[in-house]
Design a protein around this motif. Structure first.
Motif, PDB file in Angstrom:
ATOM      1  N   LYS A   1       3.350   9.812  -6.808  1.00 48.05           N
ATOM      2  CA  LYS A   1       4.272  10.897  -6.484  1.00 48.05           C
ATOM      3  C   LYS A   1       5.561  10.767  -7.279  1.00 48.05           C
ATOM      4  CE  LYS A   1       2.439  11.364  -1.793  1.00 48.05           C
ATOM      5  NZ  LYS A   1       2.731  11.304  -0.340  1.00 48.05           N
ATOM      6  N   VAL A   2       6.035   9.519  -7.443  1.00 49.06           N
ATOM      7  CA  VAL A   2       7.236   9.296  -8.239  1.00 49.06           C
ATOM      8  C   VAL A   2       6.991   9.684  -9.688  1.00 49.06           C
ATOM      9  CG1 VAL A   2       8.823   7.530  -9.086  1.00 49.06           C
ATOM     10  CG2 VAL A   2       8.105   7.503  -6.697  1.00 49.06           C
ATOM     11  N   ASP A   3       5.803   9.340 -10.201  1.00 52.79           N
ATOM     12  CA  ASP A   3       5.468   9.705 -11.575  1.00 52.79           C
ATOM     13  C   ASP A   3       5.443  11.221 -11.735  1.00 52.79           C
ATOM     14  OD1 ASP A   3       4.473   8.891 -14.269  1.00 52.79           O
ATOM     15  OD2 ASP A   3       2.755  10.084 -13.614  1.00 52.79           O
ATOM     16  N   SER A   4       4.846  11.910 -10.752  1.00 53.53           N
ATOM     17  CA  SER A   4       4.822  13.372 -10.805  1.00 53.53           C
ATOM     18  C   SER A   4       6.229  13.950 -10.719  1.00 53.53           C
ATOM     19  CB  SER A   4       3.964  13.904  -9.657  1.00 53.53           C
ATOM     20  OG  SER A   4       3.975  15.314  -9.629  1.00 53.53           O
TER      21      SER A   4
ATOM     22  N   PRO B   1       0.816  -1.220   0.000  1.00 54.45           N
ATOM     23  CA  PRO B   1       0.000   0.000   0.000  1.00 54.45           C
ATOM     24  C   PRO B   1       0.852   1.273   0.000  1.00 54.45           C
ATOM     25  CG  PRO B   1      -0.895  -1.578   1.552  1.00 54.45           C
ATOM     26  CD  PRO B   1       0.424  -2.114   1.114  1.00 54.45           C
ATOM     27  N   SER B   2       1.949   1.230   0.744  1.00 57.32           N
ATOM     28  CA  SER B   2       2.822   2.404   0.757  1.00 57.32           C
ATOM     29  C   SER B   2       3.454   2.633  -0.609  1.00 57.32           C
ATOM     30  CB  SER B   2       3.915   2.226   1.821  1.00 57.32           C
ATOM     31  OG  SER B   2       3.345   2.066   3.106  1.00 57.32           O
ATOM     32  N   VAL B   3       3.855   1.514  -1.247  1.00 55.49           N
ATOM     33  CA  VAL B   3       4.438   1.638  -2.592  1.00 55.49           C
ATOM     34  C   VAL B   3       3.407   2.169  -3.574  1.00 55.49           C
ATOM     35  CG1 VAL B   3       5.424   0.328  -4.509  1.00 55.49           C
ATOM     36  CG2 VAL B   3       6.158  -0.157  -2.172  1.00 55.49           C
ATOM     37  N   SER B   4       2.161   1.678  -3.451  1.00 53.24           N
ATOM     38  CA  SER B   4       1.100   2.154  -4.346  1.00 53.24           C
ATOM     39  C   SER B   4       0.842   3.642  -4.148  1.00 53.24           C
ATOM     40  CB  SER B   4      -0.182   1.358  -4.082  1.00 53.24           C
ATOM     41  OG  SER B   4       0.031  -0.018  -4.326  1.00 53.24           O
ATOM     42  N   ALA B   5       0.965   4.102  -2.907  1.00 55.65           N
ATOM     43  CA  ALA B   5       0.771   5.536  -2.653  1.00 55.65           C
ATOM     44  C   ALA B   5       1.941   6.365  -3.157  1.00 55.65           C
ATOM     45  CB  ALA B   5       0.567   5.770  -1.158  1.00 55.65           C
ATOM     46  N   ILE B   6       3.135   5.775  -3.179  1.00 56.91           N
ATOM     47  CA  ILE B   6       4.327   6.516  -3.607  1.00 56.91           C
ATOM     48  C   ILE B   6       4.416   6.613  -5.120  1.00 56.91           C
ATOM     49  CG2 ILE B   6       6.855   6.413  -3.619  1.00 56.91           C
ATOM     50  CD1 ILE B   6       6.714   5.278  -0.812  1.00 56.91           C
ATOM     51  N   VAL B   7       3.901   5.592  -5.837  1.00 61.53           N
ATOM     52  CA  VAL B   7       4.042   5.547  -7.298  1.00 61.53           C
ATOM     53  C   VAL B   7       3.531   6.815  -7.978  1.00 61.53           C
ATOM     54  CG1 VAL B   7       3.234   4.373  -9.379  1.00 61.53           C
ATOM     55  CG2 VAL B   7       4.157   3.048  -7.476  1.00 61.53           C
TER      56      VAL B   7
END
Length: 299
Positions: A152-155, A144-150
């Motif tokens: 932001k990483v894309d942005s 879930p944390s990785v899914s939330a970070i993805v």
């Protein structure tokens, strides 16, 4: 007798081979048959990754291993695991035997002792269970944390792409290249300057030597000046200046010849007229010498 000896030899060979096979299999399983052990049991609904000879650990230390794994036909859905533990190990009542799996899928049994004062008897059944696996923790907590970070990483990557494509950044990079080139040139100049420092230091030493000589000469001159009678010299100068002032004063007055010569206009005019008359006489003398010098008669 010979036949009996031959059969005995064959029997001993078979016995030895059976013993070697038995000990070899147990050695490969990690079972030390010469070491005394106590046996305990635990029942599980899932023994994935667990196998015979899997280690049994307590606080990270191996204290035994799995002896047998059998399905409990009289208790459907459960698997009975037999554990061979060190004979000196005493297990408190109410302790648990938890199956723990690593990332590679291999499982082991981890003993979790209770705080009870009593102890289990040899052959008792411990409470079994499955500890949360690392993969389950990863999927439950990390994903879930990785899914939330993805997003932001894309942005962030989008922003980085915009920044990289900005012409101002390219100009800044070019300016940095120019600054680096200037720094390199400055460093090279400083290196050359430092290389000429020995010659410069020699020149400075020569100048310092000359300054020392000048200072010594000034010291000698100062000593000589101290020996000059400055007071009498200044008195003479004052006396001379006083005399010059008297002479100048007399020259400005009309009560003396020099003063009259310098200040009387009429005297200047008379002298000037006399000089002009004398000039006329000289001019006429040159023109008419016979007028002033009579002819000499020769007898």
């Amino acid at each position: 007798m010979k036949r009996f000896s031959h059969e005995l030899t064959i029997g001993l060979s078979v016995l030895i081979a059976a013993l070697v096979l038995f000990f070899g299999i147990n050695y490969l399983k990690g079972i030390n048959i010469f070491k005394a052990a106590n046996y305990y049991y635990a029942s599980y609904t899932n023994v994935a990754g667990l196998s015979v000879s899997s280690p049994v650990t307590l606080n990270g230390l191996k204290v035994g291993q799995v002896r047998e794994i059998n399905y409990e036909y009289d208790n459907p859905g459960h698997v009975l695991v037999e554990m061979s533990l060190d004979k000196q190990l005493r297990i408190p009542a109410g302790s648990k035997a938890m199956i723990s799996s690593d990332l590679l899928g291999s499982a082991s049994i981890v003993l979790e002792f209770s705080t009870a004062s009593g102890f289990c008897k040899v052959g008792d059944r411990l409470e079994g269970g499955n500890a949360p696996s690392l993969m389950k923790d990863v999927s439950t907590n990390l994903m879930p944390s990785v899914s939330a970070i993805v997003p932001k990483v894309d942005s962030l990557l989008t922003s980085v792409n915009r920044l990289v494509g900005d012409s101002a950044l390219l100009q800044s990079v070019k300016r940095l290249d120019a600054i680096t080139a200037n720094l390199q040139a400055t460093t090279l100049y400083l290196n050359r300057t430092m290389a000429t420092m020995p010659a410069t230091m020699k020149t400075v030493d020569g100048v310092a030597h000359n300054l020392d000589s000048i200072t010594a000469d000034l010291a000698v001159l100062s000593a000589e000046l101290k020996t000059i009678p400055l007071k009498s010299t200044m008195d003479n100068i004052d006396s001379t200046m006083s005399n010059l002032n008297d002479i100048t004063d007399k020259m400005n007055r009309t009560d003396n010849s020099v003063g009259l010569l310098l200040n009387d206009r009429s005297l200047y005019d008379h002298i000037n007229g006399a000089a002009m008359g004398l000039d006329s006489i000289m001019w006429d003398l040159k023109k008419n010498p016979r007028r002033y010098v009579p002819p000499i008669k020769i007898f």
